[in-house]
Design an enzyme around this catalytic site. Structure first.
Site, short mmCIF file in Angstrom:
data_model
loop_
_atom_site.label_atom_id
_atom_site.label_comp_id
_atom_site.label_asym_id
_atom_site.label_seq_id
_atom_site.Cartn_x
_atom_site.Cartn_y
_atom_site.Cartn_z
N TRP A 102 37.30 50.46 30.89
CA TRP A 102 37.95 50.21 31.95
C TRP A 102 38.98 50.45 31.30
O TRP A 102 39.88 50.28 32.32
CB TRP A 102 37.10 49.08 32.26
N ASP A 170 42.14 42.04 33.64
CA ASP A 170 41.17 42.77 34.14
C ASP A 170 39.67 41.14 33.71
O ASP A 170 39.05 41.83 33.22
CB ASP A 170 40.27 44.23 34.20
N LYS A 194 30.74 42.49 41.43
CA LYS A 194 29.98 42.34 39.96
C LYS A 194 29.71 40.53 40.54
O LYS A 194 27.91 40.33 40.22
CB LYS A 194 30.90 42.31 39.22
C1 LIG Z 1 33.70 47.65 37.69
C2 LIG Z 1 35.03 47.07 37.00
C3 LIG Z 1 35.94 48.12 37.84
C4 LIG Z 1 36.09 48.72 38.72
O1 LIG Z 1 35.98 48.49 39.83
P1 LIG Z 1 36.30 48.95 41.86
O2 LIG Z 1 36.61 47.82 42.70
O3 LIG Z 1 35.14 50.24 41.25
O4 LIG Z 1 37.61 49.61 41.31
C5 LIG Z 1 37.05 47.69 36.98
N1 LIG Z 1 37.31 47.13 35.53
C6 LIG Z 1 35.65 46.01 35.31
C7 LIG Z 1 36.35 45.59 34.23
C8 LIG Z 1 34.70 47.04 35.59
O5 LIG Z 1 33.77 45.61 35.99
#
Ligand SMILES: *Cc1c(COP(=O)(O)O)cnc(C)c1O
Length: 358
Positions: A102, A170, A194
Protein backbone atom coordinates in the site's frame (compact mmCIF):
# COMPACT_ATOMS: atom_id res chain seq x y z
CA UNK A 1 -30.19 -16.75 10.30
CA UNK A 2 -28.17 -19.96 10.49
CA UNK A 3 -24.77 -20.03 12.14
CA UNK A 4 -22.62 -17.52 10.30
CA UNK A 5 -19.00 -18.38 9.50
CA UNK A 6 -16.25 -16.48 11.28
CA UNK A 7 -15.27 -13.79 8.78
CA UNK A 8 -11.52 -13.21 8.59
CA UNK A 9 -11.47 -11.47 5.20
CA UNK A 10 -9.10 -8.52 4.85
CA UNK A 11 -11.68 -6.25 3.23
CA UNK A 12 -14.48 -5.67 2.71
CA UNK A 13 -14.57 -7.15 6.14
CA UNK A 14 -16.72 -8.19 9.05
CA UNK A 15 -19.27 -5.73 10.43
CA UNK A 16 -20.85 -5.94 13.88
CA UNK A 17 -23.95 -8.12 13.66
CA UNK A 18 -25.90 -5.58 15.70
CA UNK A 19 -25.18 -3.03 12.98
CA UNK A 20 -26.37 -5.32 10.19
CA UNK A 21 -29.59 -6.06 12.11
CA UNK A 22 -30.23 -2.38 12.77
CA UNK A 23 -29.71 -1.56 9.10
CA UNK A 24 -32.02 -4.41 8.10
CA UNK A 25 -34.69 -3.18 10.47
CA UNK A 26 -34.52 0.32 8.97
CA UNK A 27 -34.04 -0.64 5.35
CA UNK A 28 -37.60 -0.01 4.23
CA UNK A 29 -38.46 2.84 6.54
CA UNK A 30 -35.93 5.08 8.19
CA UNK A 31 -36.86 7.55 10.92
CA UNK A 32 -40.59 6.95 10.34
CA UNK A 33 -40.28 8.70 6.99
CA UNK A 34 -41.96 5.79 5.20
CA UNK A 35 -38.98 5.78 2.82
CA UNK A 36 -35.75 3.88 2.63
CA UNK A 37 -32.57 5.88 3.11
CA UNK A 38 -31.60 4.44 -0.27
CA UNK A 39 -34.33 6.56 -1.88
CA UNK A 40 -33.97 9.69 0.24
CA UNK A 41 -32.41 13.01 -0.77
CA UNK A 42 -28.96 13.86 0.52
CA UNK A 43 -30.33 17.35 1.16
CA UNK A 44 -32.97 16.09 3.59
CA UNK A 45 -32.99 16.88 7.31
CA UNK A 46 -32.83 13.13 7.88
CA UNK A 47 -29.55 12.80 6.01
CA UNK A 48 -28.15 15.98 7.60
CA UNK A 49 -28.61 14.31 10.94
CA UNK A 50 -26.91 11.08 9.79
CA UNK A 51 -23.96 13.00 8.32
CA UNK A 52 -23.49 15.28 11.29
CA UNK A 53 -23.81 12.60 13.94
CA UNK A 54 -21.28 10.35 12.18
CA UNK A 55 -18.95 13.33 12.06
CA UNK A 56 -19.57 14.19 15.69
CA UNK A 57 -19.22 10.61 16.96
CA UNK A 58 -15.93 10.15 15.15
CA UNK A 59 -14.60 13.40 16.64
CA UNK A 60 -15.64 12.18 20.05
CA UNK A 61 -14.14 8.73 19.68
CA UNK A 62 -10.77 9.82 18.30
CA UNK A 63 -10.56 13.09 20.22
CA UNK A 64 -10.21 15.07 17.01
CA UNK A 65 -9.26 18.70 17.76
CA UNK A 66 -11.44 21.64 16.66
CA UNK A 67 -8.98 22.74 14.00
CA UNK A 68 -9.51 19.58 11.97
CA UNK A 69 -12.16 18.68 9.41
CA UNK A 70 -13.72 15.25 9.12
CA UNK A 71 -14.61 14.42 5.52
CA UNK A 72 -16.47 11.50 3.96
CA UNK A 73 -15.21 11.13 0.39
CA UNK A 74 -15.37 8.63 -2.45
CA UNK A 75 -12.77 6.87 -4.58
CA UNK A 76 -11.32 4.72 -1.81
CA UNK A 77 -7.94 5.06 -0.15
CA UNK A 78 -6.55 4.56 -3.66
CA UNK A 79 -7.80 7.96 -4.78
CA UNK A 80 -6.15 9.49 -1.72
CA UNK A 81 -2.82 8.15 -3.00
CA UNK A 82 -3.20 10.61 -5.88
CA UNK A 83 -5.26 13.38 -4.29
CA UNK A 84 -2.70 14.00 -1.55
CA UNK A 85 0.23 14.77 -3.88
CA UNK A 86 -2.11 16.59 -6.28
CA UNK A 87 -3.09 18.96 -3.48
CA UNK A 88 0.13 19.14 -1.50
CA UNK A 89 3.20 18.08 -3.50
CA UNK A 90 2.98 20.56 -6.36
CA UNK A 91 6.42 19.95 -7.85
CA UNK A 92 8.15 19.87 -4.46
CA UNK A 93 9.67 16.99 -2.52
CA UNK A 94 7.87 14.62 -0.18
CA UNK A 95 9.23 11.83 2.01
CA UNK A 96 7.56 8.44 1.76
CA UNK A 97 8.19 5.50 4.08
CA UNK A 98 7.98 2.35 2.01
CA UNK A 99 6.70 -0.53 4.13
CA UNK A 100 4.77 -2.64 1.64
CA UNK A 101 2.23 -2.87 -1.12
CA UNK A 102 0.00 0.00 0.00
CA UNK A 103 2.81 2.41 0.81
CA UNK A 104 4.26 1.48 -2.58
CA UNK A 105 1.07 2.34 -4.40
CA UNK A 106 1.06 5.74 -2.70
CA UNK A 107 4.65 6.29 -3.89
CA UNK A 108 3.70 5.47 -7.47
CA UNK A 109 0.97 8.12 -7.58
CA UNK A 110 3.04 10.78 -5.82
CA UNK A 111 5.76 10.52 -8.46
CA UNK A 112 3.30 12.01 -10.95
CA UNK A 113 3.26 15.27 -9.00
CA UNK A 114 6.80 15.90 -7.78
CA UNK A 115 9.92 14.37 -6.25
CA UNK A 116 9.50 11.38 -3.97
CA UNK A 117 12.25 10.51 -1.54
CA UNK A 118 12.11 7.13 0.14
CA UNK A 119 12.91 8.09 3.71
CA UNK A 120 13.03 4.48 4.85
CA UNK A 121 12.06 1.06 3.56
CA UNK A 122 11.85 -2.54 4.70
CA UNK A 123 12.13 -3.88 1.17
CA UNK A 124 15.28 -5.86 2.10
CA UNK A 125 13.22 -8.20 4.26
CA UNK A 126 10.10 -8.41 2.17
CA UNK A 127 8.39 -5.61 4.12
CA UNK A 128 8.23 -7.65 7.30
CA UNK A 129 9.19 -4.80 9.61
CA UNK A 130 8.92 -1.05 10.07
CA UNK A 131 12.18 0.83 9.41
CA UNK A 132 13.39 2.52 12.58
CA UNK A 133 15.96 4.91 11.15
CA UNK A 134 14.71 7.37 8.59
CA UNK A 135 16.44 9.98 6.51
CA UNK A 136 13.97 12.82 6.45
CA UNK A 137 14.19 15.84 4.14
CA UNK A 138 14.11 19.04 6.25
CA UNK A 139 11.97 21.06 3.83
CA UNK A 140 9.74 18.23 2.54
CA UNK A 141 6.15 19.16 1.76
CA UNK A 142 5.05 16.24 3.92
CA UNK A 143 5.97 12.78 5.17
CA UNK A 144 3.69 9.90 4.17
CA UNK A 145 3.37 6.50 5.81
CA UNK A 146 0.97 3.58 5.98
CA UNK A 147 0.41 3.01 9.69
CA UNK A 148 -0.75 -0.61 9.29
CA UNK A 149 0.22 -2.66 6.25
CA UNK A 150 -2.75 -4.91 5.61
CA UNK A 151 -0.78 -7.40 3.49
CA UNK A 152 2.48 -7.64 5.44
CA UNK A 153 0.77 -7.50 8.83
CA UNK A 154 3.06 -4.85 10.30
CA UNK A 155 2.27 -1.59 11.99
CA UNK A 156 3.96 1.52 13.34
CA UNK A 157 4.05 1.49 17.12
CA UNK A 158 5.76 4.85 17.19
CA UNK A 159 5.35 7.55 14.63
CA UNK A 160 8.28 9.59 13.38
CA UNK A 161 8.92 13.07 14.75
CA UNK A 162 8.66 15.31 11.72
CA UNK A 163 8.85 18.73 13.36
CA UNK A 164 7.09 21.29 11.20
CA UNK A 165 6.77 18.93 8.25
CA UNK A 166 3.18 17.61 8.05
CA UNK A 167 2.75 13.90 8.72
CA UNK A 168 0.20 12.01 6.60
CA UNK A 169 -0.98 8.47 7.32
CA UNK A 170 -2.99 5.83 5.52
CA UNK A 171 -4.84 4.16 8.39
CA UNK A 172 -7.29 2.17 6.26
CA UNK A 173 -6.82 -1.14 8.01
CA UNK A 174 -6.55 0.07 11.58
CA UNK A 175 -8.56 3.25 12.04
CA UNK A 176 -10.34 3.24 15.42
CA UNK A 177 -8.56 0.05 16.54
CA UNK A 178 -6.19 1.81 18.95
CA UNK A 179 -5.72 5.20 20.49
CA UNK A 180 -3.87 7.71 18.34
CA UNK A 181 -2.93 11.31 18.85
CA UNK A 182 -4.61 13.00 15.92
CA UNK A 183 -2.67 16.24 16.46
CA UNK A 184 0.57 14.47 15.44
CA UNK A 185 -0.84 14.22 11.93
CA UNK A 186 -2.01 16.80 9.43
CA UNK A 187 -3.94 14.29 7.37
CA UNK A 188 -5.26 10.82 8.17
CA UNK A 189 -7.22 8.78 5.66
CA UNK A 190 -8.92 5.41 5.64
CA UNK A 191 -11.10 3.48 3.25
CA UNK A 192 -14.09 2.44 5.36
CA UNK A 193 -14.36 -1.18 4.32
CA UNK A 194 -11.80 -2.60 6.75
CA UNK A 195 -12.73 -1.25 10.12
CA UNK A 196 -15.44 1.39 9.77
CA UNK A 197 -18.21 0.21 7.50
CA UNK A 198 -18.91 -0.83 3.91
CA UNK A 199 -16.99 0.09 0.76
CA UNK A 200 -17.90 3.32 -0.98
CA UNK A 201 -16.79 5.88 1.56
CA UNK A 202 -13.34 7.06 2.58
CA UNK A 203 -12.65 8.95 5.76
CA UNK A 204 -10.30 11.94 5.69
CA UNK A 205 -9.26 13.87 8.78
CA UNK A 206 -7.42 17.03 7.78
CA UNK A 207 -6.04 20.03 9.65
CA UNK A 208 -6.92 23.62 8.80
CA UNK A 209 -3.29 24.43 8.15
CA UNK A 210 -3.02 21.60 5.62
CA UNK A 211 -6.21 22.67 3.87
CA UNK A 212 -4.79 26.16 3.48
CA UNK A 213 -1.78 24.80 1.57
CA UNK A 214 -3.73 23.47 -1.41
CA UNK A 215 -3.82 25.66 -4.52
CA UNK A 216 -7.12 26.90 -5.94
CA UNK A 217 -6.64 25.65 -9.49
CA UNK A 218 -7.56 22.02 -8.96
CA UNK A 219 -10.60 20.10 -10.23
CA UNK A 220 -13.46 20.85 -7.85
CA UNK A 221 -14.04 17.26 -6.79
CA UNK A 222 -10.33 16.63 -6.18
CA UNK A 223 -9.87 19.60 -3.86
CA UNK A 224 -10.20 18.90 -0.13
CA UNK A 225 -11.47 22.44 0.40
CA UNK A 226 -14.60 21.76 -1.65
CA UNK A 227 -15.66 18.95 0.64
CA UNK A 228 -14.65 20.79 3.82
CA UNK A 229 -16.73 23.84 2.89
CA UNK A 230 -19.79 21.74 2.10
CA UNK A 231 -19.58 19.28 5.01
CA UNK A 232 -19.00 16.36 2.63
CA UNK A 233 -22.22 17.17 0.83
CA UNK A 234 -20.95 19.04 -2.26
CA UNK A 235 -22.23 16.35 -4.60
CA UNK A 236 -24.27 13.25 -3.80
CA UNK A 237 -22.38 11.37 -1.11
CA UNK A 238 -22.65 7.59 -0.60
CA UNK A 239 -25.43 8.09 1.93
CA UNK A 240 -26.01 4.46 2.81
CA UNK A 241 -22.32 3.74 3.41
CA UNK A 242 -22.06 6.78 5.65
CA UNK A 243 -25.18 5.67 7.51
CA UNK A 244 -23.56 2.30 8.24
CA UNK A 245 -20.35 4.01 9.35
CA UNK A 246 -22.52 6.01 11.76
CA UNK A 247 -24.00 2.82 13.19
CA UNK A 248 -20.52 1.29 13.58
CA UNK A 249 -19.36 4.39 15.45
CA UNK A 250 -22.35 4.17 17.81
CA UNK A 251 -21.51 0.49 18.36
CA UNK A 252 -17.94 1.48 19.24
CA UNK A 253 -19.15 4.12 21.67
CA UNK A 254 -21.45 1.64 23.41
CA UNK A 255 -18.57 -0.75 23.76
CA UNK A 256 -16.64 1.89 25.70
CA UNK A 257 -14.80 3.74 22.95
CA UNK A 258 -11.36 3.33 21.41
CA UNK A 259 -9.46 2.53 24.60
CA UNK A 260 -11.83 -0.35 25.42
CA UNK A 261 -11.69 -1.55 21.82
CA UNK A 262 -7.89 -1.41 21.85
CA UNK A 263 -7.72 -3.57 24.93
CA UNK A 264 -9.93 -6.22 23.36
CA UNK A 265 -7.92 -6.04 20.13
CA UNK A 266 -4.66 -6.54 22.05
CA UNK A 267 -6.09 -9.62 23.73
CA UNK A 268 -7.34 -11.03 20.45
CA UNK A 269 -4.00 -10.56 18.69
CA UNK A 270 -2.03 -11.93 21.65
CA UNK A 271 -3.93 -15.23 21.45
CA UNK A 272 -2.62 -15.80 17.92
CA UNK A 273 0.89 -14.45 18.47
CA UNK A 274 1.29 -16.52 21.65
CA UNK A 275 0.33 -19.57 19.62
CA UNK A 276 3.04 -18.78 17.03
CA UNK A 277 5.66 -18.12 19.69
CA UNK A 278 5.04 -21.49 21.32
CA UNK A 279 4.89 -23.44 18.07
CA UNK A 280 7.35 -24.79 15.53
CA UNK A 281 4.46 -25.33 13.12
CA UNK A 282 3.01 -21.82 12.76
CA UNK A 283 5.45 -19.02 12.02
CA UNK A 284 4.44 -15.37 12.19
CA UNK A 285 5.93 -13.40 9.30
CA UNK A 286 6.01 -9.92 10.89
CA UNK A 287 8.93 -8.76 13.03
CA UNK A 288 7.87 -9.27 16.63
CA UNK A 289 8.06 -5.61 17.65
CA UNK A 290 6.03 -4.46 14.64
CA UNK A 291 3.20 -6.99 14.69
CA UNK A 292 -0.17 -5.70 13.58
CA UNK A 293 -3.11 -6.34 15.88
CA UNK A 294 -5.48 -6.21 12.89
CA UNK A 295 -3.85 -8.36 10.20
CA UNK A 296 -2.04 -11.38 11.58
CA UNK A 297 0.17 -12.99 8.90
CA UNK A 298 1.68 -16.45 9.23
CA UNK A 299 3.09 -19.45 7.42
CA UNK A 300 2.85 -23.19 7.89
CA UNK A 301 5.73 -25.62 7.21
CA UNK A 302 4.80 -26.03 3.52
CA UNK A 303 2.53 -24.56 0.88
CA UNK A 304 0.68 -27.86 0.67
CA UNK A 305 -0.10 -27.68 4.36
CA UNK A 306 -1.23 -24.07 3.95
CA UNK A 307 -3.69 -25.13 1.25
CA UNK A 308 -4.99 -27.93 3.43
CA UNK A 309 -5.22 -25.60 6.42
CA UNK A 310 -7.20 -22.96 4.54
CA UNK A 311 -9.61 -25.51 3.15
CA UNK A 312 -10.17 -27.38 6.42
CA UNK A 313 -10.56 -24.07 8.25
CA UNK A 314 -13.25 -23.09 5.79
CA UNK A 315 -15.08 -26.36 6.36
CA UNK A 316 -14.84 -25.70 10.11
CA UNK A 317 -16.44 -22.25 9.70
CA UNK A 318 -13.46 -19.87 9.35
CA UNK A 319 -13.43 -18.00 6.04
CA UNK A 320 -10.89 -15.57 4.60
CA UNK A 321 -7.63 -17.04 5.92
CA UNK A 322 -5.78 -17.06 2.61
CA UNK A 323 -2.89 -14.59 2.49
CA UNK A 324 -2.86 -11.83 -0.14
CA UNK A 325 -2.10 -13.19 -3.62
CA UNK A 326 1.13 -11.16 -3.77
CA UNK A 327 2.73 -12.86 -0.75
CA UNK A 328 0.89 -16.16 -0.24
CA UNK A 329 0.74 -17.80 3.18
CA UNK A 330 -2.09 -17.17 5.61
CA UNK A 331 -3.62 -14.11 7.18
CA UNK A 332 -6.21 -13.67 9.87
CA UNK A 333 -7.77 -10.21 9.71
CA UNK A 334 -9.23 -9.64 13.15
CA UNK A 335 -10.72 -6.19 12.82
CA UNK A 336 -12.72 -4.44 15.55
CA UNK A 337 -15.92 -6.33 14.76
CA UNK A 338 -14.26 -9.75 14.91
CA UNK A 339 -15.23 -11.22 18.29
CA UNK A 340 -12.78 -12.46 20.94
CA UNK A 341 -14.56 -15.82 21.06
CA UNK A 342 -13.96 -16.14 17.32
CA UNK A 343 -10.20 -15.86 17.88
CA UNK A 344 -10.42 -18.37 20.72
CA UNK A 345 -12.26 -20.77 18.44
CA UNK A 346 -9.71 -20.21 15.67
CA UNK A 347 -6.79 -20.91 18.01
CA UNK A 348 -8.55 -24.10 19.14
CA UNK A 349 -8.92 -25.17 15.51
CA UNK A 350 -5.27 -24.32 14.77
CA UNK A 351 -4.03 -26.41 17.69
CA UNK A 352 -6.03 -29.39 16.51
CA UNK A 353 -4.79 -28.91 12.95
CA UNK A 354 -1.19 -28.80 14.18
CA UNK A 355 -1.63 -31.98 16.23
CA UNK A 356 -3.11 -33.83 13.25
CA UNK A 357 -0.51 -32.64 10.72
CA UNK A 358 2.73 -32.22 12.62
C1 LIG B 1 -7.45 -1.73 1.44
C2 LIG B 1 -6.38 -0.69 1.58
C3 LIG B 1 -6.22 0.32 0.63
C4 LIG B 1 -7.05 0.42 -0.63
O1 LIG B 1 -8.31 0.83 -0.37
P1 LIG B 1 -9.39 1.09 -1.54
O2 LIG B 1 -10.53 1.66 -0.76
O3 LIG B 1 -9.67 -0.22 -2.18
O4 LIG B 1 -8.81 2.07 -2.47
C5 LIG B 1 -5.24 1.27 0.85
N1 LIG B 1 -4.46 1.22 1.93
C6 LIG B 1 -4.58 0.25 2.86
C7 LIG B 1 -3.69 0.25 4.05
C8 LIG B 1 -5.54 -0.74 2.71
O5 LIG B 1 -5.67 -1.70 3.63
Amino acid sequence: MGKRPYNLYAGPAILPQEVLREAQKNLLDIGDSGLSLLETSHRSALYDEINSSANHDLRDLLGIPENYHVLFLQGGASLQFAMIPMNFLQGGTADYIHTGEWAGKAVKEAKLFGTVKIAGTSEDKNYSYVPKTLSLTPDARYVHLCSNETIGGIRFNRFPETGDVPLIADMSSEICSRRIEVSKFDLIYAGAQKNLGPAGVTLVIISDRMLARAPANLPTMLKYGTHAEKDSNYNTPPVFSIYIVGLVLKWLKNLGGIAAMEEINNRKAALLYDLFDGSKFYRGTAAREDRSIMNVTFRLPSEDLEKKFISEAKAAGFVGLKGHRSVGGCRASIYNAFPLEGVEALVGFMKKFEAANR
